[in-house]
Design a protein around this motif. Sequence first.
Motif, short mmCIF file in Angstrom:
data_model
loop_
_atom_site.label_atom_id
_atom_site.label_comp_id
_atom_site.label_asym_id
_atom_site.label_seq_id
_atom_site.Cartn_x
_atom_site.Cartn_y
_atom_site.Cartn_z
N PHE A 1 -9.84 -27.87 53.83
CA PHE A 1 -8.45 -27.43 53.79
C PHE A 1 -7.97 -27.00 55.18
CE2 PHE A 1 -9.09 -26.00 49.13
CZ PHE A 1 -8.78 -27.28 48.67
N ALA A 2 -8.82 -26.26 55.88
CA ALA A 2 -8.43 -25.76 57.20
C ALA A 2 -8.17 -26.91 58.16
CB ALA A 2 -9.52 -24.85 57.76
N THR A 3 -9.03 -27.92 58.12
CA THR A 3 -8.83 -29.09 58.99
C THR A 3 -7.53 -29.80 58.65
OG1 THR A 3 -11.23 -29.38 59.21
CG2 THR A 3 -9.83 -31.28 59.74
N GLU A 4 -7.26 -29.93 57.36
CA GLU A 4 -6.02 -30.57 56.91
C GLU A 4 -4.80 -29.80 57.40
OE1 GLU A 4 -3.39 -30.41 52.87
OE2 GLU A 4 -5.57 -30.33 52.64
N LEU A 5 -4.83 -28.48 57.24
CA LEU A 5 -3.68 -27.66 57.62
C LEU A 5 -3.43 -27.70 59.13
CD1 LEU A 5 -4.47 -24.61 55.32
CD2 LEU A 5 -2.43 -26.04 55.15
N VAL A 6 -4.51 -27.62 59.91
CA VAL A 6 -4.37 -27.65 61.36
C VAL A 6 -3.91 -29.02 61.82
CG1 VAL A 6 -5.62 -27.52 63.55
CG2 VAL A 6 -6.03 -25.81 61.78
N ALA A 7 -4.47 -30.07 61.25
CA ALA A 7 -4.08 -31.43 61.64
C ALA A 7 -2.60 -31.67 61.35
CB ALA A 7 -4.94 -32.45 60.91
N THR A 8 -2.16 -31.23 60.18
CA THR A 8 -0.74 -31.40 59.81
C THR A 8 0.15 -30.69 60.81
OG1 THR A 8 -1.27 -31.57 57.46
CG2 THR A 8 0.98 -30.95 58.03
N ARG A 9 -0.19 -29.44 61.09
CA ARG A 9 0.63 -28.65 62.01
C ARG A 9 0.64 -29.23 63.42
NH1 ARG A 9 -1.81 -23.24 63.64
NH2 ARG A 9 -2.49 -24.44 65.43
N CYS A 10 -0.54 -29.57 63.93
CA CYS A 10 -0.64 -30.01 65.32
C CYS A 10 -0.01 -31.39 65.53
CB CYS A 10 -2.11 -30.02 65.76
SG CYS A 10 -2.80 -28.36 65.90
N GLU A 11 -0.22 -32.29 64.59
CA GLU A 11 0.39 -33.62 64.72
C GLU A 11 1.90 -33.53 64.62
OE1 GLU A 11 -0.72 -36.48 65.67
OE2 GLU A 11 -2.75 -35.71 65.88
N ARG A 12 2.38 -32.68 63.72
CA ARG A 12 3.82 -32.54 63.58
C ARG A 12 4.41 -31.90 64.82
NH1 ARG A 12 7.95 -35.03 62.20
NH2 ARG A 12 9.68 -33.79 61.42
N GLY A 13 3.75 -30.89 65.35
CA GLY A 13 4.23 -30.26 66.57
C GLY A 13 4.27 -31.22 67.75
N ALA A 14 3.23 -32.05 67.87
CA ALA A 14 3.19 -33.05 68.94
C ALA A 14 4.33 -34.06 68.78
CB ALA A 14 1.84 -33.77 68.94
N SER A 15 4.60 -34.43 67.54
CA SER A 15 5.69 -35.37 67.26
C SER A 15 7.05 -34.79 67.65
CB SER A 15 5.68 -35.75 65.78
OG SER A 15 6.78 -36.59 65.46
N ILE A 16 7.26 -33.51 67.33
CA ILE A 16 8.52 -32.85 67.70
C ILE A 16 8.66 -32.82 69.22
CG2 ILE A 16 9.72 -30.62 67.73
CD1 ILE A 16 9.93 -31.97 65.05
N ALA A 17 7.57 -32.53 69.94
CA ALA A 17 7.62 -32.50 71.40
C ALA A 17 8.02 -33.86 71.97
CB ALA A 17 6.27 -32.06 71.96
N ARG A 18 7.45 -34.91 71.40
CA ARG A 18 7.79 -36.27 71.87
C ARG A 18 9.25 -36.59 71.55
NH1 ARG A 18 6.42 -38.29 75.47
NH2 ARG A 18 6.18 -40.47 74.86
N GLN A 19 9.71 -36.17 70.38
CA GLN A 19 11.11 -36.40 70.01
C GLN A 19 12.05 -35.70 71.00
OE1 GLN A 19 12.12 -35.32 65.99
NE2 GLN A 19 14.31 -35.62 66.30
N LEU A 20 11.64 -34.54 71.48
CA LEU A 20 12.44 -33.79 72.42
C LEU A 20 12.38 -34.38 73.83
CD1 LEU A 20 11.60 -30.17 71.23
CD2 LEU A 20 13.85 -31.25 71.19
#
Length: 457
Positions: free
Chosen positions: A138-157
């Motif tokens: 669960f922890a790996t899933e939660l961190v992966a979701t958060r980190c990938e989404r955050g990286a995507s937002i940074a690229r969008q910006l």
Amino acid sequence: MGSIYALQSTVVEQISLSAIIGSLSYALDLTEGLPAGHSLRSCWVGMHVGQRMGMDSQELSHLYYTILLKDAGCSSNAARLFELYGADERLIKRDFKQVDSDSLMHLGRFVLSHAGIGKSLHERVTRIMNLAQNGNEFATELVATRCERGASIARQLGFDDEVAAGIRCLDEHWNGHGKPARLMGPQIPLNARIALLSQVVDVFHSAGGAALALEEVGKRSGSWFDPDVVNAFNEVEKQHDFWSGLTDDGLQQKVSLLEPESRVIRIDEDRLDTIAEAFAQVIDAKSPYTYGHSSRVAAYTSAVANAMGLPEARQRWLRRGALLHDIGKLGVSNAVLDKPGKLDADEWEQVKSHAAHSEQILARMRIFSELSFVAGAHHERLDGKGYPRGLTAARIPLETRIITVADIFDAITADRPYRGPIPIPEAIAIMEKERGTAIDGDCLDALKRSLPELDAG
């Protein structure tokens, strides 16, 4: 009624990207349940460390935005965290930041003290067993979701891959026991290594002062943290203004001065639109029931504003307000947002607080000074029975009325935890009952004229 035309120019002033991101970072702090200004304080710590380590201006720029945007993906795992723990995910996130995840004893204590709080004994035991058996997955899933989404937002910006990589690797540890990829040592980007330490320093400093922060950094040197980063931190923390800077009322201005001058980015109208669109995605990721809400409200707002003849520049300005009108919801627990039943009095107060939070966050930016009031007042009613101020019709601008009718239309026609979507003809009939009380009749008529266009879109 408020004037259609702005008291403030809609032309974007000469303002740096860091000023906008720094102000919006307060919304990310809400998502994490952390004291306001956490991202800025972390940036203060990290930039001092980066300078001490001899990073050049480009590397410092990457570090600067890595830290300010490190929590950009945190709303994306909020619903899942609430699903697993059955408790306020903001408190879970806040408290977990003080846990040494390398210690099974610490992890066990955390699960026992946070899973299913307030639920029946059977539900608590079920949740605790599930987390005990599948916690690492669960922890790996939660961190992966958060980190990938955050990286995507940074690229969008529009940020470089280095910033995206720093966000993606925020939870990797020097000893290889971090997540999600279990990177080790120099495999972890330096900006991520500094960002992790900076985050921990602020969390423990806020909880117990400089002594506690220093103690935790020392404990985690060589396990969580790169020893070289720790050594640099141990040097800069001795500077006379280092710790006092974390509690300085002018911290945001001080942090803005830490951005390398040669790398300062000035924003234009297009970049401001992109920022609003990216943060709208952060807002809507908070709950499966708000997915796409801000973008739809922006589309409806634009259609209504166009039908009412607002100038094109004003429509563009108002669309940003519609995209960001619910940014305060990042501070509302998913236990409330995703609740299928009726809200109790305390839960309803939580929901109502989001409008004031939206105004406060947007008001931090001079460029959004008028828009903050317009967007934050979207739950006011013409009859004075709305919130947060209980304004009457004479004090509610037309632009706010437009966002309000768009917001209500989407709230009725979208899926909700307690019901399915309501068909458009029925939704319009419901809204007609609120004409002149909650809803401006001219705005409602403009929405009705726009329906063929919206349907085609």
